[in-house]
Each structure stands twice: as structure tokens, then as C-alpha cells.
Design an enzyme around this catalytic site. Structure first.
Site, short mmCIF file in Angstrom:
data_model
loop_
_atom_site.label_atom_id
_atom_site.label_comp_id
_atom_site.label_asym_id
_atom_site.label_seq_id
_atom_site.Cartn_x
_atom_site.Cartn_y
_atom_site.Cartn_z
N HIS A 288 -14.37 26.50 -8.83
CA HIS A 288 -13.52 26.02 -9.92
C HIS A 288 -13.34 27.11 -10.99
O HIS A 288 -14.18 28.00 -11.17
CB HIS A 288 -14.13 24.78 -10.58
CG HIS A 288 -15.46 25.03 -11.23
ND1 HIS A 288 -15.59 25.58 -12.50
CD2 HIS A 288 -16.72 24.81 -10.80
CE1 HIS A 288 -16.86 25.69 -12.81
NE2 HIS A 288 -17.58 25.24 -11.80
N GLU B 251 -20.65 19.12 -7.40
CA GLU B 251 -21.67 20.02 -7.95
C GLU B 251 -23.07 19.48 -7.67
O GLU B 251 -23.27 18.28 -7.46
CB GLU B 251 -21.45 20.14 -9.47
CG GLU B 251 -22.49 20.93 -10.23
CD GLU B 251 -22.52 22.40 -9.88
OE1 GLU B 251 -22.99 22.72 -8.76
OE2 GLU B 251 -22.10 23.22 -10.72
#
Length: 266
Positions: free
Chosen positions: A18, A106
Site C-alpha cells: 500500500h 495486515e
């Protein structure tokens, strides 16, 4: 695996960390905002758009205008927004679709993250072992490995079933540790090897590419003599420029280092 099966596999698997998030700028946000809701920074939006331009340039240069790109993304806000920025680079005729994959999220560090508590946890992790340390109320690196293994098993099943045509590549928008664990599982790295690999910068593409047909024919011929077959994962390699982004030596080989671009031993 037959040549027809090989041709049906995606040309590339592109992993994108990201873009810069507000948490990368100021970690105190994690104490008041759930990790999954942390958005991109203004700079992060610019990085995401630039990453899309870079990937489009790569695809057009190596596959011409007829390629397709199918996206899979973590459901976290920062990865969704990174996908939105990257997606802007691609005309509709090159966009094959997008799918959220919860297993690409994550590593879970717990719920709201008190900065002082996280600092203490990180110090304890270094003493205990970075891959095996489980954050209180969260996950260890080995926990992430387990769920990424499930994701890869399902991905391989879809690839074998011909879900993605030979003109299609995959783009996985995820997180630093998760993408390293993906590569660890794909290339059968040891834990020690994994710990030598570093997160790439935000909004950088790591490219896993399929070998050429000529190489496939040569390798399958040699394996056939041993009554063995080439597995799907062994048909891919990590590009040299991507190895550099992960701080893997570009001269790494199976002969002199455990971290390697391919797992097949010729």
C-alpha cells in the site's frame, strides 16, 4: 503440467505494498483509529497513481496492448485506496476485475495501539524472535503465514482451473509483511531467509513472472526423464529488480544462498 496448462497460467503476479498511509506519517493515529480504517496520506494518493502508471508501462512494454490485469486487495482502507489510485492508470479493456481477500490483510497488532505499549511489545519481539512473537491480542508472523498459505492454496486451485487466461496477470495490493510472507510460502524460503528480506517502499511493485515457454519445455523434459512433473509455483521466478527492492542480492542462486528466485534445482 502440460504446455496447454502452462499457457493458461497468469503471466505475472504483481505484489504492491500500500502507498504511504497516515500511520506511516504519525503512528499515534493507531491509538485512536482502528488499523483497518487508517487512510492514505496526501502523498500516498500521489504514490498510488504513480505506481499504476509504472505497472501500466511494464505491462504494455512486455505484453502489448491486449493484456488483462485482475486485482486482489486487502480490505483495509489504505489498500482499498491504493487500488483506487493504481486502477486509474488502466483503460476498461485492460481491467479484468477486482476481488477483496481478507487473508491479504495486515498482521494484527491488537486493537487500539497505545504507542508506549507497542514500543515495549516491539522490544520484546526482538528478544523473543520476530517471526514467532505473537502480539497481545494480535498475530505472530507464523499466524500470518498460516492464513497466507490458505490463500495461496486457493489461488493455485483457481490458476489450475483456468480462471485467469494466458493474457491475464494478477495484481495483489497488500501490506509489507504479508507480501513477504506470500513470497516466503511461494518460494519455500526458510524462516531464517525470510528474516533477511525487507519490506519494499510504499507503493512499489514486486514482480513474480512466469518462465518462458522454451524454459518450460526444457525443464519439463528433464523432469520427465526423472518421472517428475513441474509444479505451478516452480514455473515462476522473482525478477532481479524486485529482488533488489527486497534487499536480496541480485546474484543469489540456489548454490550460494537460501533466498532464491526459483525453487527448482536443475
Amino acid at each position: 503440467m502440460t504446455l496447454e496448462d502452462f499457457r493458461a497460467l497468469p503471466d505475472k503476479i504483481i505484489l504492491v505494498r500500500h502507498a504511504e498511509s497516515q500511520g506511516n506519517v504519525d503512528a499515534r493515529i493507531y491509538s485512536t483509529t482502528p488499523d483497518y480504517e487508517v487512510p492514505l496520506s496526501a502523498r500516498g494518493w500521489e504514490q498510488a497513481v504513480a505506481c499504476g502508471d509504472d505497472i501500466r508501462g511494464l505491462m504494455e512494454a512486455e505484453h502489448g496492448p491486449g493484456y488483462k490485469l485482475f486485482f486482489m486487495t486487502s480490505p483495509y482502507c489504505r489498500t482499498r485506496q491504493t487500488f483506487v489510485g493504481v486502477r486509474q492508470a488502466f483503460p476498461d479493456e485492460n481491467f479484468a476485475g477486482v476481488q477483496e481477500e481478507v487473508q491479504l490483510r495486515e498482521q494484527d497488532f491488537g486493537n487500539f495501539q497505545n504507542p508506549d505499549k507497542i514500543k515495549a511489545d516491539l522490544a520484546e519481539r526482538n528478544r523473543f524472535g520476530r517471526f514467532y512473537y505473537r502480539f497481545p491480542g494480535g498475530e505472530s508472523g507464523s499466524d500470518v503465514y498460516n492464513r497466507v498459505s490458505i490463500f495461496e492454496d486457493h489461488l493455485i486451485r483457481d490458476m489450475k482451473a483456468g480462471r485467469f487466461s494466458s493474457s491475464t496477470s494478477l495484481c495483489l495490493v497488500t501490506h509489507g509483511l504479508t507480501m513477504r510472507v506470500f513470497l516466503m510460502r511461494w518460494f519455500n524460503w526458510t524462516v531464517e531467509s525470510f528474516l533477511q528480506v525487507y519490506n519494499p517502499p510504499n507503493a512499489e511493485a514486486i514482480v513474480v513472472e512466469k518462465m518462458s515457454e522454451e524454459e518450460f519445455i526444457s525443464k519439463t523434459s528433464r523432469l520427465h526423464e526423472r518421472r517428475q512433473t513441474l509444479q505451478v509455483k516452480n514455473a515462476y521466478r522473482l525478477r532481479k529488480d524486485s529482488m533488489a527492492r527486497l534487499k536480496i542480492s541480485p546474484t543469489a542462486t540456489v548454490e550460494n544462498v537460501d533466498i532464491v528466485a526459483h525453487t527448482y534445482m536443475p
